[in-house]
Design an enzyme around this catalytic site. Structure first.
Site, PDB file in Angstrom:
ATOM      1  N   GLY A   1       0.929  -0.889  -0.198  1.00 54.10           N
ATOM      2  CA  GLY A   1      -0.220   0.091   0.015  1.00 54.10           C
ATOM      3  C   GLY A   1       0.948   0.992  -0.072  1.00 54.10           C
TER       4      GLY A   1
ATOM      5  CG  HIS B   1       0.138   6.899   5.019  1.00 51.36           C
ATOM      6  ND1 HIS B   1       1.539   7.504   5.711  1.00 51.36           N
ATOM      7  CD2 HIS B   1      -0.163   5.711   5.811  1.00 51.36           C
ATOM      8  CE1 HIS B   1       2.329   6.569   6.052  1.00 51.36           C
ATOM      9  NE2 HIS B   1       1.745   5.496   5.527  1.00 51.36           N
TER      10      HIS B   1
ATOM     11  CD  GLN C   1       2.780   5.929   2.478  1.00 49.63           C
ATOM     12  OE1 GLN C   1       2.289   5.531   2.238  1.00 49.63           O
ATOM     13  NE2 GLN C   1       3.645   5.289   2.920  1.00 49.63           N
TER      14      GLN C   1
ATOM     15  CB  CYS D   1       4.502   2.187   7.608  1.00 54.65           C
ATOM     16  SG  CYS D   1       3.904   3.365   6.098  1.00 54.65           S
ATOM     17  CG  LEU D   2       6.652   0.565   1.387  1.00 52.49           C
ATOM     18  CD1 LEU D   2       6.119   1.495   0.047  1.00 52.49           C
ATOM     19  CD2 LEU D   2       7.365   0.102   0.918  1.00 52.49           C
TER      20      LEU D   2
ATOM     21  CG  HIS E   1      -1.233   1.505   7.579  1.00 51.93           C
ATOM     22  ND1 HIS E   1      -0.565   0.721   8.175  1.00 51.93           N
ATOM     23  CD2 HIS E   1      -0.609   2.026   6.587  1.00 51.93           C
ATOM     24  CE1 HIS E   1       1.029   1.202   8.036  1.00 51.93           C
ATOM     25  NE2 HIS E   1       0.997   1.882   6.785  1.00 51.93           N
ATOM     26  CD  GLU E   2      -0.803   2.687   2.265  1.00 52.34           C
ATOM     27  OE1 GLU E   2      -0.199   4.112   2.569  1.00 52.34           O
ATOM     28  OE2 GLU E   2      -0.188   1.849   2.884  1.00 52.34           O
TER      29      GLU E   2
END
Length: 176
Positions: free
Chosen positions: A46, A140, A51, A94-95, A136-137
């Site tokens: 994701g 952000h 991000q 997370c990235l 989660h996304e």
């Protein structure tokens, strides 16, 4: 398509709120495609537009496992219409917080409304890993990171480690 740089914490841009997309046009579709390519290359399941430095309400997701056909989702302006009272816990990463993971509890099922790649309004019921990933996304888009859902002690440890890694990388000599 092109790979986009992923912002890593701590960075104030990750705490900003994203703005809605007026219409999913060619420019937004190009961003969605670039985000998906960036997510696959990272690799991740994701990625949210903040991000990659774009304060837009766009997320891309693909929870297909190795060996499965890709199932990419390109979503603009997601909104949760319903959350189950039943909760599920997943170890989230997370990235933007590379190599750090923590158990996070979220609603196990959700009903989602969003604009798709063709600018059509869609709704879908999701559960399991996909429901967790979408939530989660979507966090952000509100300037919330998964570490904001864990204890302040654990959050502090992770953020200090990330800040130290950033300082070390910034101090490394550049080889020409």
């Amino acid at each position: 398509m092109s790979l986009l740089p992923i912002i890593t914490a701590p960075d104030p841009r990750l705490k900003a709120k994203a703005k809605p997309v007026a219409v999913v046009n060619d420019q937004v579709r190009r961003l969605m495609d670039d985000m998906l390519e960036t997510m696959y290359a990272a690799p991740g399941i994701g990625l949210a537009a903040p991000q990659v430095g774009k304060l837009l309400r766009i997320i891309v997701i693909d929870t297909a496992r190795d060996g499965e056909l890709p199932r990419p989702l390109k979503i603009a302006n997601p909104e949760i219409l319903w959350r189950s009272s039943e909760l599920a816990t997943y170890s989230e990463g997370c990235l933007s917080l590379p190599e750090h993971y923590a158990d996070v509890e979220r609603p196990a099922k959700i009903k989602l409304r969003y604009l798709d790649y063709q600018n059509e309004i869609r709704e879908m019921d999701v559960e399991g890993l996909l429901a967790t990933c979408i939530q989660h996304e979507m966090d952000h888009l509100e300037g919330v990171l998964f570490v904001d859902h864990i204890s302040s002690l654990k959050r502090g440890i992770i953020l200090r480690k990330l800040a130290k890694t950033k300082r070390q990388k910034a101090a490394e000599p550049i080889n020409a």
